[in-house]
Design a protein around this motif. Structure first.
Motif, PDB file in Angstrom:
ATOM      1  N   ASN A  60     -37.777  20.737  70.601  1.00 52.72           N
ATOM      2  CA  ASN A  60     -36.466  21.038  71.177  1.00 52.72           C
ATOM      3  C   ASN A  60     -35.810  22.229  70.481  1.00 52.72           C
ATOM      4  O   ASN A  60     -35.222  23.089  71.136  1.00 52.72           O
ATOM      5  CB  ASN A  60     -35.544  19.820  71.107  1.00 52.72           C
ATOM      6  CG  ASN A  60     -35.954  18.739  72.078  1.00 52.72           C
ATOM      7  OD1 ASN A  60     -36.586  19.005  73.097  1.00 52.72           O
ATOM      8  ND2 ASN A  60     -35.608  17.508  71.761  1.00 52.72           N
ATOM      9  N   ILE A  61     -35.915  22.266  69.154  1.00 53.71           N
ATOM     10  CA  ILE A  61     -35.321  23.379  68.405  1.00 53.71           C
ATOM     11  C   ILE A  61     -36.054  24.669  68.740  1.00 53.71           C
ATOM     12  O   ILE A  61     -35.436  25.699  69.016  1.00 53.71           O
ATOM     13  CB  ILE A  61     -35.329  23.078  66.891  1.00 53.71           C
ATOM     14  CG1 ILE A  61     -34.328  21.946  66.598  1.00 53.71           C
ATOM     15  CG2 ILE A  61     -35.008  24.326  66.075  1.00 53.71           C
ATOM     16  CD1 ILE A  61     -34.385  21.391  65.190  1.00 53.71           C
ATOM     17  N   TRP A  62     -37.386  24.622  68.723  1.00 50.96           N
ATOM     18  CA  TRP A  62     -38.165  25.828  69.055  1.00 50.96           C
ATOM     19  C   TRP A  62     -37.794  26.321  70.456  1.00 50.96           C
ATOM     20  O   TRP A  62     -37.554  27.510  70.665  1.00 50.96           O
ATOM     21  CB  TRP A  62     -39.663  25.539  68.963  1.00 50.96           C
ATOM     22  CG  TRP A  62     -40.467  26.763  69.230  1.00 50.96           C
ATOM     23  CD1 TRP A  62     -40.860  27.262  70.442  1.00 50.96           C
ATOM     24  CD2 TRP A  62     -40.922  27.706  68.262  1.00 50.96           C
ATOM     25  NE1 TRP A  62     -41.555  28.435  70.286  1.00 50.96           N
ATOM     26  CE2 TRP A  62     -41.606  28.726  68.949  1.00 50.96           C
ATOM     27  CE3 TRP A  62     -40.842  27.766  66.863  1.00 50.96           C
ATOM     28  CZ2 TRP A  62     -42.185  29.803  68.295  1.00 50.96           C
ATOM     29  CZ3 TRP A  62     -41.426  28.841  66.223  1.00 50.96           C
ATOM     30  CH2 TRP A  62     -42.089  29.840  66.933  1.00 50.96           C
ATOM     31  N   SER A  63     -37.755  25.418  71.414  1.00 53.26           N
ATOM     32  CA  SER A  63     -37.462  25.782  72.798  1.00 53.26           C
ATOM     33  C   SER A  63     -36.101  26.466  72.907  1.00 53.26           C
ATOM     34  O   SER A  63     -35.957  27.472  73.605  1.00 53.26           O
ATOM     35  CB  SER A  63     -37.519  24.544  73.688  1.00 53.26           C
ATOM     36  OG  SER A  63     -37.224  24.888  75.023  1.00 53.26           O
ATOM     37  N   ASP A  64     -35.108  25.942  72.205  1.00 52.28           N
ATOM     38  CA  ASP A  64     -33.780  26.549  72.234  1.00 52.28           C
ATOM     39  C   ASP A  64     -33.832  27.973  71.672  1.00 52.28           C
ATOM     40  O   ASP A  64     -33.258  28.901  72.241  1.00 52.28           O
ATOM     41  CB  ASP A  64     -32.783  25.702  71.440  1.00 52.28           C
ATOM     42  CG  ASP A  64     -31.357  26.200  71.586  1.00 52.28           C
ATOM     43  OD1 ASP A  64     -31.002  27.164  70.879  1.00 52.28           O
ATOM     44  OD2 ASP A  64     -30.607  25.631  72.401  1.00 52.28           O
ATOM     45  N   MET A  65     -34.562  28.151  70.580  1.00 46.14           N
ATOM     46  CA  MET A  65     -34.601  29.461  69.926  1.00 46.14           C
ATOM     47  C   MET A  65     -35.371  30.510  70.733  1.00 46.14           C
ATOM     48  O   MET A  65     -35.188  31.702  70.502  1.00 46.14           O
ATOM     49  CB  MET A  65     -35.174  29.341  68.511  1.00 46.14           C
ATOM     50  CG  MET A  65     -34.244  28.576  67.577  1.00 46.14           C
ATOM     51  SD  MET A  65     -34.734  28.627  65.826  1.00 46.14           S
ATOM     52  CE  MET A  65     -36.428  28.097  65.903  1.00 46.14           C
ATOM     53  N   THR A  66     -36.186  30.077  71.688  1.00 47.47           N
ATOM     54  CA  THR A  66     -36.883  31.062  72.524  1.00 47.47           C
ATOM     55  C   THR A  66     -35.896  31.861  73.371  1.00 47.47           C
ATOM     56  O   THR A  66     -36.234  32.937  73.852  1.00 47.47           O
ATOM     57  CB  THR A  66     -37.943  30.418  73.452  1.00 47.47           C
ATOM     58  OG1 THR A  66     -37.295  29.536  74.371  1.00 47.47           O
ATOM     59  CG2 THR A  66     -39.009  29.682  72.652  1.00 47.47           C
ATOM     60  N   GLY A  67     -34.684  31.369  73.538  1.00 55.87           N
ATOM     61  CA  GLY A  67     -33.660  32.069  74.311  1.00 55.87           C
ATOM     62  C   GLY A  67     -32.707  32.904  73.478  1.00 55.87           C
ATOM     63  O   GLY A  67     -31.735  33.437  73.995  1.00 55.87           O
ATOM     64  N   TRP A  68     -32.980  33.050  72.185  1.00 58.45           N
ATOM     65  CA  TRP A  68     -32.071  33.783  71.303  1.00 58.45           C
ATOM     66  C   TRP A  68     -32.274  35.288  71.335  1.00 58.45           C
ATOM     67  O   TRP A  68     -31.503  36.030  70.743  1.00 58.45           O
ATOM     68  CB  TRP A  68     -32.244  33.316  69.863  1.00 58.45           C
ATOM     69  CG  TRP A  68     -31.715  31.958  69.555  1.00 58.45           C
ATOM     70  CD1 TRP A  68     -31.360  30.975  70.434  1.00 58.45           C
ATOM     71  CD2 TRP A  68     -31.502  31.413  68.253  1.00 58.45           C
ATOM     72  NE1 TRP A  68     -30.944  29.857  69.767  1.00 58.45           N
ATOM     73  CE2 TRP A  68     -31.027  30.111  68.408  1.00 58.45           C
ATOM     74  CE3 TRP A  68     -31.692  31.904  66.972  1.00 58.45           C
ATOM     75  CZ2 TRP A  68     -30.710  29.281  67.334  1.00 58.45           C
ATOM     76  CZ3 TRP A  68     -31.387  31.082  65.904  1.00 58.45           C
ATOM     77  CH2 TRP A  68     -30.890  29.780  66.085  1.00 58.45           C
ATOM     78  N   GLY A  69     -33.310  35.774  71.981  1.00 57.93           N
ATOM     79  CA  GLY A  69     -33.623  37.202  71.915  1.00 57.93           C
ATOM     80  C   GLY A  69     -34.404  37.492  70.638  1.00 57.93           C
ATOM     81  O   GLY A  69     -35.011  36.600  70.046  1.00 57.93           O
ATOM     82  N   ASP A  70     -34.393  38.744  70.205  1.00 59.61           N
ATOM     83  CA  ASP A  70     -35.151  39.125  69.018  1.00 59.61           C
ATOM     84  C   ASP A  70     -34.542  38.503  67.766  1.00 59.61           C
ATOM     85  O   ASP A  70     -33.345  38.654  67.508  1.00 59.61           O
ATOM     86  CB  ASP A  70     -35.195  40.645  68.860  1.00 59.61           C
ATOM     87  CG  ASP A  70     -36.127  41.304  69.855  1.00 59.61           C
ATOM     88  OD1 ASP A  70     -36.850  40.576  70.584  1.00 59.61           O
ATOM     89  OD2 ASP A  70     -36.143  42.535  69.901  1.00 59.61           O
ATOM     90  N   VAL A  71     -35.383  37.812  67.016  1.00 60.99           N
ATOM     91  CA  VAL A  71     -35.001  37.175  65.769  1.00 60.99           C
ATOM     92  C   VAL A  71     -35.830  37.801  64.649  1.00 60.99           C
ATOM     93  O   VAL A  71     -36.722  38.606  64.894  1.00 60.99           O
ATOM     94  CB  VAL A  71     -35.235  35.645  65.814  1.00 60.99           C
ATOM     95  CG1 VAL A  71     -34.332  34.982  66.838  1.00 60.99           C
ATOM     96  CG2 VAL A  71     -36.698  35.313  66.079  1.00 60.99           C
ATOM     97  N   LEU A  72     -35.537  37.402  63.425  1.00 59.18           N
ATOM     98  CA  LEU A  72     -36.356  37.797  62.286  1.00 59.18           C
ATOM     99  C   LEU A  72     -37.140  36.562  61.862  1.00 59.18           C
ATOM    100  O   LEU A  72     -36.561  35.550  61.489  1.00 59.18           O
ATOM    101  CB  LEU A  72     -35.482  38.309  61.141  1.00 59.18           C
ATOM    102  CG  LEU A  72     -36.211  38.763  59.878  1.00 59.18           C
ATOM    103  CD1 LEU A  72     -37.171  39.914  60.196  1.00 59.18           C
ATOM    104  CD2 LEU A  72     -35.211  39.185  58.811  1.00 59.18           C
ATOM    105  N   PHE A  73     -38.460  36.643  61.965  1.00 58.98           N
ATOM    106  CA  PHE A  73     -39.372  35.535  61.659  1.00 58.98           C
ATOM    107  C   PHE A  73     -39.995  35.850  60.303  1.00 58.98           C
ATOM    108  O   PHE A  73     -40.586  36.917  60.119  1.00 58.98           O
ATOM    109  CB  PHE A  73     -40.447  35.469  62.750  1.00 58.98           C
ATOM    110  CG  PHE A  73     -41.363  34.287  62.666  1.00 58.98           C
ATOM    111  CD1 PHE A  73     -41.061  33.107  63.322  1.00 58.98           C
ATOM    112  CD2 PHE A  73     -42.560  34.363  61.954  1.00 58.98           C
ATOM    113  CE1 PHE A  73     -41.925  32.024  63.285  1.00 58.98           C
ATOM    114  CE2 PHE A  73     -43.427  33.285  61.900  1.00 58.98           C
ATOM    115  CZ  PHE A  73     -43.111  32.116  62.573  1.00 58.98           C
ATOM    116  N   ILE A  74     -39.839  34.940  59.346  1.00 58.05           N
ATOM    117  CA  ILE A  74     -40.321  35.192  57.985  1.00 58.05           C
ATOM    118  C   ILE A  74     -41.260  34.084  57.531  1.00 58.05           C
ATOM    119  O   ILE A  74     -40.960  32.897  57.692  1.00 58.05           O
ATOM    120  CB  ILE A  74     -39.150  35.321  56.990  1.00 58.05           C
ATOM    121  CG1 ILE A  74     -38.308  36.554  57.331  1.00 58.05           C
ATOM    122  CG2 ILE A  74     -39.655  35.395  55.548  1.00 58.05           C
ATOM    123  CD1 ILE A  74     -37.135  36.797  56.410  1.00 58.05           C
TER     124      ILE A  74
END
Length: 172
Positions: A60-74
């Motif tokens: 659920n958290i991953w799915s929500d974050m797919t709509g955030w646009g460009d993020v910084l993945f570390i």
């Protein structure tokens, strides 16, 4: 106090001391100095700075974050801090992995079963507010982190920040 309780209290005190010395420092560096895990540093942050969600919330958290646009993945290990900017692709489970592929530089395979919890972190980092989502493993380390991006003025992206805060509030 039992020996186990004393050891736990000693670890907590070391984590608190490291955080007090550099409250806006790199969590992994603070943990190494205190000889504790990053999770133990996150646990002693001020109230509300770290909100923990159960591992069952991964999809659920991953799915929500797919709509955030460009993020910084570390991905931060002892040997490398790998940073990738892009949108999070939708994921699918198969062959024991959470597979992420799409039109983004962020892609690969995540051993989802190793995720013990997800922590929403909202704290100062080198003098600036920083908001991120940490996918934590059983060893108390971050498998990977997803950060709210900054704009040209180095301020947190307002739309992403709003999405982060709304998602975090569902697990607070």
């Amino acid at each position: 106090m039992s020996a186990l309780a004393q050891a736990s209290d000693d670890r907590r005190q070391r984590a608190l001391a490291a955080l007090a010395e550099k409250p806006d420092g790199v969590v992994e560096a603070l943990a190494a100095k205190a000889e504790v895990t990053p999770a133990e540093i996150l646990q002693v942050l001020p109230a509300g700075a770290a909100v923990i969600a159960a591992k069952d919330a991964f999809a659920n958290i991953w799915s929500d974050m797919t709509g955030w646009g460009d993020v910084l993945f570390i991905v931060h290990t002892d040997d490398i801090v790998l940073e990738a900017e892009g949108s999070l692709p939708e994921g699918s489970e198969g062959h024991g992995w959470f597979n992420i592929h799409g039109d983004s530089p962020i892609g690969g395979h995540i051993r989802k079963e190793n995720c013990a919890s997800i922590t929403f972190v909202d704290r100062q980092f080198h003098g600036r507010r920083s908001c991120s989502v940490w996918f934590m493993n059983e060893k108390g380390a971050a498998m990977f982190k997803v950060f709210v991006r900054r704009d040209e003025q180095r301020e947190l992206n307002a739309e992403q920040l709003s999405r982060f805060e709304a998602l975090r509030s569902r697990y607070a």
